[in-house]
Design a protein around this motif. Structure first.
Motif, PDB file in Angstrom:
ATOM      1  N   ILE A   1       0.838  -1.207   0.000  1.00 45.42           N
ATOM      2  CA  ILE A   1       0.000   0.000   0.000  1.00 45.42           C
ATOM      3  C   ILE A   1       0.869   1.252   0.000  1.00 45.42           C
ATOM      4  N   PHE A   2       1.938   1.249   0.813  1.00 47.52           N
ATOM      5  CA  PHE A   2       2.849   2.393   0.841  1.00 47.52           C
ATOM      6  C   PHE A   2       3.406   2.671  -0.556  1.00 47.52           C
ATOM      7  N   LYS A   3       3.872   1.615  -1.206  1.00 49.76           N
ATOM      8  CA  LYS A   3       4.496   1.767  -2.522  1.00 49.76           C
ATOM      9  C   LYS A   3       3.489   2.265  -3.553  1.00 49.76           C
ATOM     10  N   GLU A   4       2.299   1.662  -3.571  1.00 49.88           N
ATOM     11  CA  GLU A   4       1.274   2.081  -4.535  1.00 49.88           C
ATOM     12  C   GLU A   4       0.930   3.547  -4.351  1.00 49.88           C
ATOM     13  N   THR A   5       0.831   3.975  -3.100  1.00 52.05           N
ATOM     14  CA  THR A   5       0.501   5.371  -2.813  1.00 52.05           C
ATOM     15  C   THR A   5       1.631   6.298  -3.240  1.00 52.05           C
ATOM     16  N   ALA A   6       2.854   5.928  -2.887  1.00 48.52           N
ATOM     17  CA  ALA A   6       3.999   6.758  -3.235  1.00 48.52           C
ATOM     18  C   ALA A   6       4.211   6.830  -4.748  1.00 48.52           C
ATOM     19  N   GLU A   7       3.907   5.747  -5.448  1.00 50.26           N
ATOM     20  CA  GLU A   7       4.091   5.724  -6.902  1.00 50.26           C
ATOM     21  C   GLU A   7       3.194   6.754  -7.599  1.00 50.26           C
ATOM     22  N   LEU A   8       2.063   7.075  -6.990  1.00 54.67           N
ATOM     23  CA  LEU A   8       1.172   8.076  -7.575  1.00 54.67           C
ATOM     24  C   LEU A   8       1.854   9.440  -7.661  1.00 54.67           C
ATOM     25  N   TYR A   9       2.819   9.648  -6.759  1.00 55.91           N
ATOM     26  CA  TYR A   9       3.563  10.904  -6.756  1.00 55.91           C
ATOM     27  C   TYR A   9       4.294  11.101  -8.082  1.00 55.91           C
ATOM     28  N   LYS A  10       4.669   9.975  -8.711  1.00 58.57           N
ATOM     29  CA  LYS A  10       5.388  10.035  -9.974  1.00 58.57           C
ATOM     30  C   LYS A  10       4.451  10.160 -11.163  1.00 58.57           C
ATOM     31  N   GLN A  11       3.141  10.115 -10.895  1.00 61.91           N
ATOM     32  CA  GLN A  11       2.150  10.200 -11.968  1.00 61.91           C
ATOM     33  C   GLN A  11       1.178  11.338 -11.673  1.00 61.91           C
ATOM     34  N   PRO A  12       1.645  12.590 -11.808  1.00 62.65           N
ATOM     35  CA  PRO A  12       0.830  13.751 -11.426  1.00 62.65           C
ATOM     36  C   PRO A  12      -0.508  13.840 -12.155  1.00 62.65           C
ATOM     37  N   GLU A  13      -0.597  13.228 -13.335  1.00 62.81           N
ATOM     38  CA  GLU A  13      -1.868  13.280 -14.070  1.00 62.81           C
ATOM     39  C   GLU A  13      -2.974  12.516 -13.348  1.00 62.81           C
ATOM     40  N   LYS A  14      -2.577  11.618 -12.432  1.00 62.39           N
ATOM     41  CA  LYS A  14      -3.568  10.856 -11.682  1.00 62.39           C
ATOM     42  C   LYS A  14      -3.952  11.538 -10.378  1.00 62.39           C
ATOM     43  N   LEU A  15      -3.194  12.563 -10.013  1.00 61.32           N
ATOM     44  CA  LEU A  15      -3.461  13.244  -8.754  1.00 61.32           C
ATOM     45  C   LEU A  15      -4.443  14.390  -8.967  1.00 61.32           C
ATOM     46  N   ASN A  16      -5.709  14.059  -9.086  1.00 59.48           N
ATOM     47  CA  ASN A  16      -6.730  15.094  -9.219  1.00 59.48           C
ATOM     48  C   ASN A  16      -7.997  14.655  -8.504  1.00 59.48           C
ATOM     49  N   SER A  17      -8.940  15.569  -8.362  1.00 60.45           N
ATOM     50  CA  SER A  17     -10.120  15.299  -7.554  1.00 60.45           C
ATOM     51  C   SER A  17     -11.026  14.225  -8.136  1.00 60.45           C
ATOM     52  N   GLU A  18     -10.838  13.886  -9.406  1.00 61.45           N
ATOM     53  CA  GLU A  18     -11.705  12.877 -10.008  1.00 61.45           C
ATOM     54  C   GLU A  18     -11.196  11.463  -9.778  1.00 61.45           C
ATOM     55  N   ASN A  19      -9.885  11.297  -9.574  1.00 63.38           N
ATOM     56  CA  ASN A  19      -9.316   9.956  -9.470  1.00 63.38           C
ATOM     57  C   ASN A  19      -8.710   9.640  -8.102  1.00 63.38           C
ATOM     58  N   ASN A  20      -7.880  10.508  -7.601  1.00 65.14           N
ATOM     59  CA  ASN A  20      -7.176  10.221  -6.357  1.00 65.14           C
ATOM     60  C   ASN A  20      -7.023  11.479  -5.524  1.00 65.14           C
ATOM     61  N   ASN A  21      -6.989  11.256  -4.217  1.00 67.66           N
ATOM     62  CA  ASN A  21      -6.689  12.363  -3.337  1.00 67.66           C
ATOM     63  C   ASN A  21      -5.223  12.739  -3.513  1.00 67.66           C
ATOM     64  N   VAL A  22      -4.896  14.009  -3.335  1.00 72.64           N
ATOM     65  CA  VAL A  22      -3.505  14.433  -3.460  1.00 72.64           C
ATOM     66  C   VAL A  22      -2.683  13.764  -2.349  1.00 72.64           C
TER      67      VAL A  22
END
Length: 202
Positions: free
Chosen positions: A163-184
């Motif tokens: 879970i830690f890794k999956e969450t941290a990996e989102l940091y490398k994919q800024p296009e996924k960090l938005n209110s429609e898909n994932n919490n910042v």
């Protein structure tokens, strides 16, 4: 057809309606007032995402929290006929908790794994008893930790670090960090995770 339902406490829900019945993905928002819109700073940050089947909440759901106030990032759990049921987890800024719901209430053991590698297990019934001893009132922690085996630790560590890794990996994919898909993902979490392995410099 997408609809919005406002509540008296300023919270509101977006959902799809088919033949007069709530169906598919829905999002429940916590807002300071019922005028909260997509242009507001907190829009999409504090919310619950879930699914309706014939007007009833069913399946996987995710709650995203106010991280400043709660230190929590998100909780993932399952609905069965509108009620939280089964195994779930909560991700904090520095730890992972594996919990279990029975008829909407926490039950059994709460497994805790921290980013620094330390782990513990608690009893949900003790936490929810509502009774506070003199030590608790004074802020003195009582040693009520249960022991668990090396194998249990390995399983908890594997689940938590996934879970830690999956969450941290989102940091490398800024296009996924938005209110429609994932919490910042909070910067504090990213720093704690990556600095542990010296994989990134800040």
């Amino acid at each position: 057809m997408e609809k919005i339902e406002f509540y008296n406490d300023g919270k509101y829900e977006k959902y799809n309606e088919i033949n007069g019945m709530k169906q598919g993905k829905a999002v429940y928002y916590w807002g300071k007032n019922s005028d909260l819109t997509e242009k507001d700073e907190n829009y999409g940050k504090i919310k619950e995402e879930f699914f309706y089947e014939n007007g009833v909440k069913q399946g996987k759901a995710v709650i995203y929290f106010d991280q400043v106030k709660t230190k929590k990032i998100k909780e993932e759990f399952y609905y069965v006929d509108n009620v939280k049921q089964g195994e779930a987890y909560i991700l904090y800024l520095d730890k992972f908790e594996k919990i279990n719901y029975q008829n909407g209430k926490l039950t059994g053991k709460i497994w805790i794994y921290r980013i620094n590698g330390k782990a513990e297990v608690r009893n949900a019934d003790d936490i929810q008893s509502g009774f506070k001893s003199l030590k608790e009132i004074l802020g003195i922690e009582e040693d009520k930790k249960e022991e668990f085996s090396e194998q249990e630790y390995k399983i908890l560590k594997m689940e938590a670090e996934k879970i830690f890794k999956e969450t941290a990996e989102l940091y490398k994919q800024p296009e996924k960090l938005n209110s429609e898909n994932n919490n910042v993902i909070p910067e504090l979490f990213i720093k704690k995770w990556y600095l542990r392995y010296k994989e990134i410099k800040f």
